[in-house]
Design an enzyme around this catalytic site. Sequence first.
Site, mmCIF file in Angstrom:
data_model
loop_
_atom_site.group_PDB
_atom_site.id
_atom_site.type_symbol
_atom_site.label_atom_id
_atom_site.label_comp_id
_atom_site.label_asym_id
_atom_site.label_seq_id
_atom_site.Cartn_x
_atom_site.Cartn_y
_atom_site.Cartn_z
ATOM 1 N N TYR A 156 -5.328 8.610 -5.611
ATOM 2 C CA TYR A 156 -4.368 7.587 -5.185
ATOM 3 C C TYR A 156 -4.682 7.129 -3.766
ATOM 4 O O TYR A 156 -4.663 5.925 -3.478
ATOM 5 C CB TYR A 156 -2.950 8.146 -5.266
ATOM 6 C CG TYR A 156 -1.887 7.146 -4.869
ATOM 7 C CD1 TYR A 156 -1.562 6.080 -5.707
ATOM 8 C CD2 TYR A 156 -1.198 7.267 -3.662
ATOM 9 C CE1 TYR A 156 -0.584 5.167 -5.350
ATOM 10 C CE2 TYR A 156 -0.218 6.358 -3.302
ATOM 11 C CZ TYR A 156 0.087 5.308 -4.147
ATOM 12 O OH TYR A 156 1.049 4.389 -3.791
ATOM 13 N N LYS B 282 -5.584 3.160 -2.478
ATOM 14 C CA LYS B 282 -4.849 2.455 -1.437
ATOM 15 C C LYS B 282 -5.703 2.227 -0.186
ATOM 16 O O LYS B 282 -5.550 1.205 0.495
ATOM 17 C CB LYS B 282 -3.568 3.210 -1.096
ATOM 18 C CG LYS B 282 -2.547 3.214 -2.223
ATOM 19 C CD LYS B 282 -2.126 1.796 -2.619
ATOM 20 C CE LYS B 282 -0.989 1.787 -3.609
ATOM 21 N NZ LYS B 282 -0.567 0.405 -3.978
ATOM 22 N N SER C 138 0.856 -1.176 0.000
ATOM 23 C CA SER C 138 0.000 0.000 0.000
ATOM 24 C C SER C 138 0.896 1.230 0.000
ATOM 25 O O SER C 138 1.804 1.360 -0.824
ATOM 26 C CB SER C 138 -0.929 -0.033 1.223
ATOM 27 O OG SER C 138 -1.738 1.109 1.279
#
Length: 281
Positions: A152, A156, A138
């Site tokens: 983003y 994650k 991650s």
Amino acid sequence: MKKSGKRVWFITGVSSGFGRELAKEVAAHQERVIGTVRNKEQVQEFNDIAPGLTFAHVLDVTQRADVISVMKKAYDHFDQLDVVVNNAGFGFLGAIEEVSVTEVREVMETNFYGALHVTQAALPIFREQRHGHFLQISSVAGFRSTQGFGVYNASKFALEGFSEAMAQEVAPFNVKVTIVEPGPFRTNFAGSSIKRADEHLDAYAETAGAFERAMQERNGKQDGDPAKAAEVLWQVVDSDNPPLRLPLGQVAYEAVRTKMRNLENDMWTWERIATKTSFED
């Protein structure tokens, strides 16, 4: 090929960065690595890292059928699979108002669905053999959001969400899950491995724009050494009691602690009000 006392690893995204360094670390310990690359030209280069220990397959993790096929070939070849590392992915910059739905879907296809495809392809193997270890790469951005990095962050956060739930589901099968949360490391992440929203709004110059400029200025100067990160990940897999979450690097630890303190402060401040939601008998 017969089983041995040495483990077999499956690592996505080994052309550079964490994936490449981890593959080299694993091979240095005389364990075998199946690594995935995007281009045929990268196959021989990876195979040559440690002949007889490093084996490359061309794979686009967004293609579920191809993931299942490559995973099966890898397992059939060795009759063994011990560690799966979901490393393939890319960064994406842009304020939430700037990003298009098409761009968001592209990020999610690789960072979330790609990892999900690989995980689901490996789960039956791990479950039936009653051992295995997932390293879900991650980011500290998967725990703490930052202006200009929201899409983003979302990809994650999603990876961490299903991985945390899965860890509880597979524990009875002796399958381990570690969510790795690196801070800034000196890889291609902030260079060739990052994309930006096509739209650019001046209104966000001092928020999302400032974050983007800071990333560009730090590119190539990040504190973290990916080779040392690979050594840590080796120790995690070798441990009898690996963590569910592993912030990686001093910057990551500081960021996680800051968010935890802020969350704790909010909870204390609002607890007396926010908990008054039960039916009155």
